[in-house]
Write a protein that holds these residues in place. Structure first.
Motif, PDB file in Angstrom:
ATOM      1  N   GLY A  60       0.943  -0.987   0.006  1.00 57.14           N
ATOM      2  CA  GLY A  60       0.035  -0.358  -0.287  1.00 57.14           C
ATOM      3  C   GLY A  60       0.546   1.643   0.232  1.00 57.14           C
ATOM      4  N   ASP A  61       0.078   2.243  -0.405  1.00 62.04           N
ATOM      5  CA  ASP A  61       0.698   3.527   0.076  1.00 62.04           C
ATOM      6  C   ASP A  61       1.398   4.441   0.981  1.00 62.04           C
ATOM      7  N   LYS A  62       2.056   5.060   1.545  1.00 65.16           N
ATOM      8  CA  LYS A  62       2.617   4.947   2.809  1.00 65.16           C
ATOM      9  C   LYS A  62       2.757   6.477   2.768  1.00 65.16           C
ATOM     10  N   ARG A  63       1.068   6.619   3.525  1.00 65.78           N
ATOM     11  CA  ARG A  63       0.724   8.446   3.622  1.00 65.78           C
ATOM     12  C   ARG A  63       1.309   8.616   5.071  1.00 65.78           C
ATOM     13  N   TYR A  64       1.672   7.982   6.197  1.00 68.16           N
ATOM     14  CA  TYR A  64       1.900   8.408   7.689  1.00 68.16           C
ATOM     15  C   TYR A  64       3.296   8.289   7.848  1.00 68.16           C
ATOM     16  N   ARG A  97       4.956   9.669  17.695  1.00 72.00           N
ATOM     17  CA  ARG A  97       3.281  10.428  16.935  1.00 72.00           C
ATOM     18  C   ARG A  97       4.185   9.979  15.512  1.00 72.00           C
ATOM     19  N   LEU A  98       2.748  10.401  15.335  1.00 71.65           N
ATOM     20  CA  LEU A  98       2.295   9.764  13.197  1.00 71.65           C
ATOM     21  C   LEU A  98       2.483  10.682  13.046  1.00 71.65           C
ATOM     22  N   ALA A 106       2.557  16.407  12.569  1.00 70.54           N
ATOM     23  CA  ALA A 106       2.173  15.405  13.124  1.00 70.54           C
ATOM     24  C   ALA A 106       0.939  15.729  13.812  1.00 70.54           C
ATOM     25  N   ILE A 107      -0.054  14.698  13.820  1.00 74.92           N
ATOM     26  CA  ILE A 107      -1.658  14.427  13.529  1.00 74.92           C
ATOM     27  C   ILE A 107      -1.801  13.630  14.841  1.00 74.92           C
TER      28      ILE A 107
END
Length: 496
Positions: A60-64, A97-98, A106-107
């Motif tokens: 999958g595409d890494k978005r985070y 942290r994400l 950072a969300i």
């Protein structure tokens, strides 16, 4: 102090949705597979990263990106007469942290912790090394599970963290985004949210006609009592609030009876300690369609600052940065303490800007404040001042052991700071990382003291303080003299 978690029994049907509903194709699993994990140093970091990768899926595409910083610590206890230890506690602390890779922000930020105690058999060093290695790996696995659970809640329906969802429910919104609760806790936040829920029914939480307080033991002994109270018609109110502050598994049958009673019209709020996955009460709360379980996560960082600024704005106050930092350090993240101090500041300033001087003038003295001057004088190597402070405390009737323990707490703080500095942190950063935090008035003193006390000196000081306390307990009348001698010896050593 027991840490607590709030649980809510809610008559409005709340559809509790499993975090991992839908299996590997579900919303949460898909979101986790889009997270890349940054390298984590050290052996424990490798084990932690491997555990996360096993459960987050590949492809999958890494978005985070998940960034994790860990700290391992080993402390001995169970001290024998010859000062050898019989037990060790190995702890692993992780701050993570994400990060959204699209905008590099950072969300989500949070912490996870695990600790395990092992036996220390000095006659078999191999068994100790093996036990330490196993405990380190188990800590890493436990922390990985906590992080995965937290990410699962954050990635669940509505893509909002559990605390935010809790606020919406407490404000009257339909609880459609409830996720499977994670049983970590923050006692102050529990009280805060229990009040929010309670005020949906009772405007005055001290009104005896609107609020009924029950103990867990009473409810456990009388299975029908909770159901009767929850279905009773109020004399002067439409709905009553039923509160239980010490909920436990023993009262599970009574809670189940209450939930199954179709005539229940009142709101019941339970507060419980941390409940394991095997807890009968926890299982009931998660599974029943009329129950809502709310996890209360310890708050720190940006989220707590935002809450404090908003609470101050409600009172017409505007906190300067230094004043905000001082309040956060003073309150230790406890919302009820911070709210009380804001009320005092509102009266003191009459509204408007709040400065550091305002906080210093208003904040209540802490329980150990009487010893602060002595501790800072001894740890700072100011011998004449230490003598004067000793005489003052002795004249006030303070016990020698109390003085020794106050200094011992500072020695342990300085030891944590020096360990942080050994790992590459600056003195100020290491002091700021202390938990519980150093009171803001002492920050500069602790930072300066960390520059003069080496780990070797701190270990010697710790031994001297413990030996002196033991001698005081055995000597009787010579206690004050022994304490005075130890404190002045350490003040002299601090000057070197």
């Amino acid at each position: 102090m027991m840490r607590r978690l709030a649980l809510l029994l809610c008559l409005a049907g709340c559809s509790l949705q499993p975090v991992y509903g839908g299996g590997r194709t579900g919303e949460v699993s898909s979101a986790l597979s889009s997270v890349e994990i940054a390298p984590i140093p050290d052996r424990a970091g490798q084990v932690l990263r491997a555990a996360l990768e096993r459960n987050m899926g590949a492809g999958g595409d890494k978005r985070y990106r998940l960034e994790v910083v860990i700290r391992e610590d080993t402390r001995g206890f169970g001290v024998r007469g010859d000062e050898s230890i019989t037990r060790e506690r190995l702890s692993l602390n992780a701050r993570y942290r994400l990060v959204d890779l699209a905008n590099k922000t950072a969300i989500l930020e949070d912490v996870a912790r695990s600790d395990i105690a092992i036996d220390v058999v000095r006659s078999n060093e191999y068994s100790v090394v093996s036990a330490e290695s196993t405990a380190s790996e188990r800590n890493a696995e436990q922390v990985a599970r906590q992080i995965l659970d937290r990410l699962g809640v954050f990635s669940g329906p509505g893509n909002e963290a559990q605390p935010a969802a809790t606020e919406r429910v407490a404000e009257g919104a339909r609880p459609v985004d409830c996720c499977r609760p994670l049983f970590r806790s923050d006692e102050s936040l529990v009280r805060e949210r229990a009040r929010l829920f309670g005020r949906q029914v009772a405007t005055d939480l001290d009104d005896p006609f609107a609020v009924v307080d029950l103990s867990a033991s009473v409810v456990a002994d009388d299975t029908a009592r909770l159901s009767d109270e929850a279905s009773a018609i109020g004399l002067m109110v439409q709905r009553k609030l039923i509160r239980i502050a010490d909920a436990a598994d023993a009262m599970t049958p009574a809670v189940e009876t209450c939930l199954d009673n179709p005539n229940v019209a009142n709101l019941t709020v339970l507060q419980a300690g941390e409940l394991p996955a095997t807890s009968k009460l926890r299982k009931l709360m998660e599974a029943h369609p009329r129950a809502l379980a709310v996890a209360c996560y310890p708050e720190d960082g940006a989220r707590l600052e935002q809450w404090l600024d908003a609470a101050a704005a409600e009172r017409g106050l505007r906190l300067e940065r230094a004043a905000r930092d001082a309040l956060l350090a003073y309150g230790g993240g406890a919302r009820d303490i911070l709210r009380s101090e804001l009320d005092k500041l509102d009266l003191y300033t009459g509204g408007g800007s709040v400065t550091l001087d305002d906080v210093a003038a208003v904040c209540a003295d802490r329980g150990e404040a009487a010893f602060d001057s002595l501790v800072n004088a001894v740890a700072g190597g100011r011998l004449a001042e230490a003598v004067a402070q000793l005489q003052r405390l002795q004249a006030e009737g303070e016990a020698g052991i109390a003085m020794l323990r106050a200094l011992l707490r500072r020695i342990w703080q300085l030891r944590e700071v020096r360990l942080g500095m050994a790992r590459g942190a600056g003195a100020e950063a290491a002091v700021k990382a202390l938990r519980p935090p150093v009171f803001w008035k002492d920050t500069a003193a602790v930072t300066a003291q960390a520059g003069t006390w080496t780990l070797e000196k701190l270990d010697r000081a710790c031994r001297l303080l413990l030996e002196t306390e033991r001698a005081i307990k055995q000597s009787g009348s010579a206690g004050d003299l022994l304490a005075e001698h130890a404190l002045l010896v350490l003040a002299h050593h601090a000057r070197r």
